[in-house]
Scaffold this motif. Sequence first.
Motif, short mmCIF file in Angstrom:
data_model
loop_
_atom_site.label_atom_id
_atom_site.label_comp_id
_atom_site.label_asym_id
_atom_site.label_seq_id
_atom_site.Cartn_x
_atom_site.Cartn_y
_atom_site.Cartn_z
N ILE A 134 0.83 -1.20 0.00
CA ILE A 134 0.00 0.00 0.00
C ILE A 134 0.86 1.25 0.00
O ILE A 134 0.57 2.24 -0.69
CB ILE A 134 -0.95 -0.01 1.21
CG1 ILE A 134 -1.88 -1.21 1.13
CG2 ILE A 134 -1.75 1.28 1.29
CD1 ILE A 134 -2.67 -1.33 -0.15
N ALA A 135 1.94 1.22 0.76
CA ALA A 135 2.86 2.37 0.76
C ALA A 135 3.40 2.62 -0.64
O ALA A 135 3.52 3.77 -1.08
CB ALA A 135 4.01 2.11 1.74
N LYS A 136 3.72 1.55 -1.35
CA LYS A 136 4.21 1.69 -2.73
C LYS A 136 3.13 2.28 -3.62
O LYS A 136 3.39 3.19 -4.41
CB LYS A 136 4.65 0.33 -3.27
CG LYS A 136 5.14 0.35 -4.72
CD LYS A 136 5.60 -1.04 -5.14
CE LYS A 136 6.17 -1.03 -6.55
NZ LYS A 136 5.14 -0.82 -7.58
N GLN A 137 1.93 1.75 -3.50
CA GLN A 137 0.86 2.21 -4.36
C GLN A 137 0.50 3.67 -4.12
O GLN A 137 0.21 4.42 -5.06
CB GLN A 137 -0.38 1.33 -4.16
CG GLN A 137 -1.47 1.54 -5.19
CD GLN A 137 -2.50 0.44 -5.14
OE1 GLN A 137 -2.78 -0.11 -4.09
NE2 GLN A 137 -3.08 0.10 -6.28
N GLU B 214 7.12 10.38 -1.58
CA GLU B 214 6.82 11.75 -1.17
C GLU B 214 7.69 12.18 0.01
O GLU B 214 8.09 13.34 0.12
CB GLU B 214 5.34 11.87 -0.82
CG GLU B 214 4.41 11.74 -2.01
CD GLU B 214 2.95 11.78 -1.59
OE1 GLU B 214 2.68 12.00 -0.39
OE2 GLU B 214 2.08 11.57 -2.46
N GLU B 215 7.96 11.25 0.90
CA GLU B 215 8.77 11.56 2.09
C GLU B 215 10.19 11.93 1.72
O GLU B 215 10.79 12.85 2.30
CB GLU B 215 8.77 10.35 3.04
CG GLU B 215 9.60 10.51 4.29
CD GLU B 215 8.98 11.47 5.29
OE1 GLU B 215 9.71 11.94 6.18
OE2 GLU B 215 7.76 11.74 5.19
N PHE B 216 10.77 11.21 0.74
CA PHE B 216 12.19 11.36 0.48
C PHE B 216 12.54 12.18 -0.77
O PHE B 216 13.69 12.52 -0.98
CB PHE B 216 12.86 9.98 0.38
CG PHE B 216 12.83 9.23 1.68
CD1 PHE B 216 13.52 9.72 2.78
CD2 PHE B 216 12.09 8.07 1.83
CE1 PHE B 216 13.51 9.05 4.00
CE2 PHE B 216 12.06 7.39 3.04
CZ PHE B 216 12.76 7.89 4.13
N PRO C 173 20.11 6.31 10.58
CA PRO C 173 19.01 6.09 11.53
C PRO C 173 17.87 7.07 11.36
O PRO C 173 16.70 6.73 11.60
CB PRO C 173 19.70 6.26 12.90
CG PRO C 173 20.91 7.10 12.62
CD PRO C 173 21.37 6.69 11.26
N ASP C 174 18.18 8.29 10.93
CA ASP C 174 17.12 9.28 10.71
C ASP C 174 16.22 8.87 9.56
O ASP C 174 14.99 9.04 9.62
CB ASP C 174 17.74 10.65 10.44
CG ASP C 174 18.75 10.65 9.30
OD1 ASP C 174 19.41 9.59 9.08
OD2 ASP C 174 18.90 11.69 8.61
N LEU C 175 16.81 8.31 8.50
CA LEU C 175 16.01 7.85 7.36
C LEU C 175 15.17 6.64 7.75
O LEU C 175 13.99 6.53 7.34
CB LEU C 175 16.91 7.51 6.17
CG LEU C 175 17.78 8.65 5.62
CD1 LEU C 175 18.54 8.17 4.39
CD2 LEU C 175 16.94 9.88 5.29
#
Length: 319
Positions: A46-49, A55-57, A229-231
């Motif tokens: 679902i995250a992929k779709q 959008e986050e990165f 770790p932040d990513l």
Amino acid sequence: MRMKFSAGRLAAALVLGAIAFTANIASAQEIKEIRVALQKGGLLAIAKQRQVLEEEFKPLGITVKWYEFPYSNPLLEALNANQLDFGSAGSAPPIFAQVARENLVYAATQPAGLNSEGILAKDNSSIKKISDLRGKRIGVAKGTSSHHFLVAALDKAGIKLDEIKVVYLAPADATAAFDKGDIDAWVVWDPYLAIAEKVHQARNITKDQRVVYSNNYLMANREFALKHPDLLKRIVDRLIDIGKWAESNRPQLAQLLTDQTGIPLDIERIVVDRGTFAIKYLDDGITAQQQDVANRFAELGLVPRKVDVQKIVWKPATK
């Protein structure tokens, strides 16, 4: 109606070959790409779709590259080998992966639903309960959460492993074997479980039984976790958001999974209705449950040694 799935070994080989070309990217100081593995269905699909991680990165100039695996074991092999940065697995595969090489970490957990895994028999089979499995041929994918489910169910019923015939089969191969009668019972997870119940005249003999407390896990490559770790925290936090959305929007989730997997909507509705989607970071209780899995596999000789689960549990930095 008959559904076909690609053979696990061939698919895994193709995926591993494809991602080998990008194996050196994550080692760069300035990361430009995050390599994420997914399986059919689930929150990562679902995250992929929904392009959540993209959008986050994107503002950071980081792209997200996706790889699909048939099940968890080859996925974790790739994670251990620095060919992936992030993925998910059931309870048992991380134990086997940690025995092989401690180059991966538990990043977060997602408890499994009560009926999302089970032991199947044919509708016309004489197998009605777990104790009827003595002397039977039981198909299961080795080193998977269903493998753990099987040994836990046998232990609960007082059946020793040598009282049954275990046949190690990937889900695609087990589907054919179950249909032909080459195995008497089959242990598997959703969506294969729901498909078998709806399509292959299968009956879940463990339905509504709490055979074992089981969890799914979000796993990261250790080097990725140490260097970025932040990513990693940003990935997990976005998936926590997806999990909250999924818990509150099950009809929409079922449709999205159908669009992503091609599995009929009535089957995905079953999978979603009995699933749990809340994600959280590991606590001592979850770690202890996973340690019990590790201990059981070692005691049965299914892995060559005990592992310390806590050793590879990753925790985000707190401010």
